[in-house]
Write a protein that holds these residues in place. Structure first.
Motif, mmCIF file in Angstrom:
data_model
loop_
_atom_site.group_PDB
_atom_site.id
_atom_site.type_symbol
_atom_site.label_atom_id
_atom_site.label_comp_id
_atom_site.label_asym_id
_atom_site.label_seq_id
_atom_site.Cartn_x
_atom_site.Cartn_y
_atom_site.Cartn_z
ATOM 1 N N TRP A 98 0.825 -1.208 0.000
ATOM 2 C CA TRP A 98 0.000 0.000 0.000
ATOM 3 C C TRP A 98 0.859 1.257 0.000
ATOM 4 N N ILE A 99 2.070 1.163 0.506
ATOM 5 C CA ILE A 99 2.982 2.305 0.424
ATOM 6 C C ILE A 99 3.289 2.601 -1.041
ATOM 7 N N ALA A 100 3.444 1.544 -1.840
ATOM 8 C CA ALA A 100 3.710 1.741 -3.274
ATOM 9 C C ALA A 100 2.548 2.456 -3.957
ATOM 10 N N VAL A 101 1.337 2.115 -3.572
ATOM 11 C CA VAL A 101 0.159 2.778 -4.146
ATOM 12 C C VAL A 101 0.145 4.259 -3.759
ATOM 13 N N PHE A 102 0.358 4.517 -2.485
ATOM 14 C CA PHE A 102 0.374 5.903 -2.016
ATOM 15 C C PHE A 102 1.509 6.692 -2.676
ATOM 16 N N LEU A 103 2.660 6.048 -2.865
ATOM 17 C CA LEU A 103 3.792 6.693 -3.536
ATOM 18 C C LEU A 103 3.437 7.063 -4.973
#
Length: 167
Positions: free
Chosen positions: A21-26
């Motif tokens: 989910w960090i990748a999505v937010f990034l």
């Protein structure tokens, strides 16, 4: 032993799922930054720093997950030619003599690094930057804890392979 392996692998799986989910937010933050920069002709320092923080967190916290699926960098000059037991011996010795000591050194030193940053209330040196630089510094510790846990799981699997009469 298998219950321990399953539990450590479960931690790695859950960590990988959360970190994804960090990748999505990034990706969303980079998209917003591009829109603001090229349409409105300006940018915010805090947006750039969030991108840096998120990339650092993604890289650090996903290291155990990456190791679980053996997507890490490995020198395969001799390793690929070994039998399963030979590979297990290399993995076991590599884990005991390289991975565990290195993780220990980084966990201990980064803990003090993050703790000092927290105690002085370290924030971005840039005007308009983010507060709480210690969050990113503590991610170093957390990332290496996840890597160590996955390394222990991998060493236990190697141990099983070495002492399995069928392998």
């Amino acid at each position: 032993m298998q219950k321990s392996i399953d539990f450590l692998d479960w931690i790695g799986e859950k960590t990988g799922t959360l970190v994804s989910w960090i990748a999505v937010f990034l990706a969303v933050m980079i998209g917003l930054d591009v829109i603001v920069r090229y349409i409105f002709k300006f940018t915010y320092v805090w947006m750039i720093e969030i991108e840096i923080y998120l990339f650092g967190m993604l890289f650090l916290l996903a290291s155990g997950y990456t190791f679980k699926f053996e997507k890490h960098v490995r020198v395969d000059v001799f390793y690929t030619k070994l039998s399963n037991k030979g590979k297990a011996w290399v993995d076991l010795f590599g884990g005991v003599f390289l991975l565990v000591p290195w993780c220990y050194v980084v966990i201990v030193s980064s803990w003090y690094y993050g703790q000092f940053s927290f105690m002085i209330g370290e924030s971005s040196p840039q005007p308009g930057g983010l507060p709480g630089l210690y969050v990113l510094k503590f991610c170093i510790t957390l990332g290496f804890i996840f890597l160590l846990l996955q390394g222990i799981s991998h060493m236990l699997k190697s141990f099983q392979t070495i002492f399995n009469k069928k392998a």
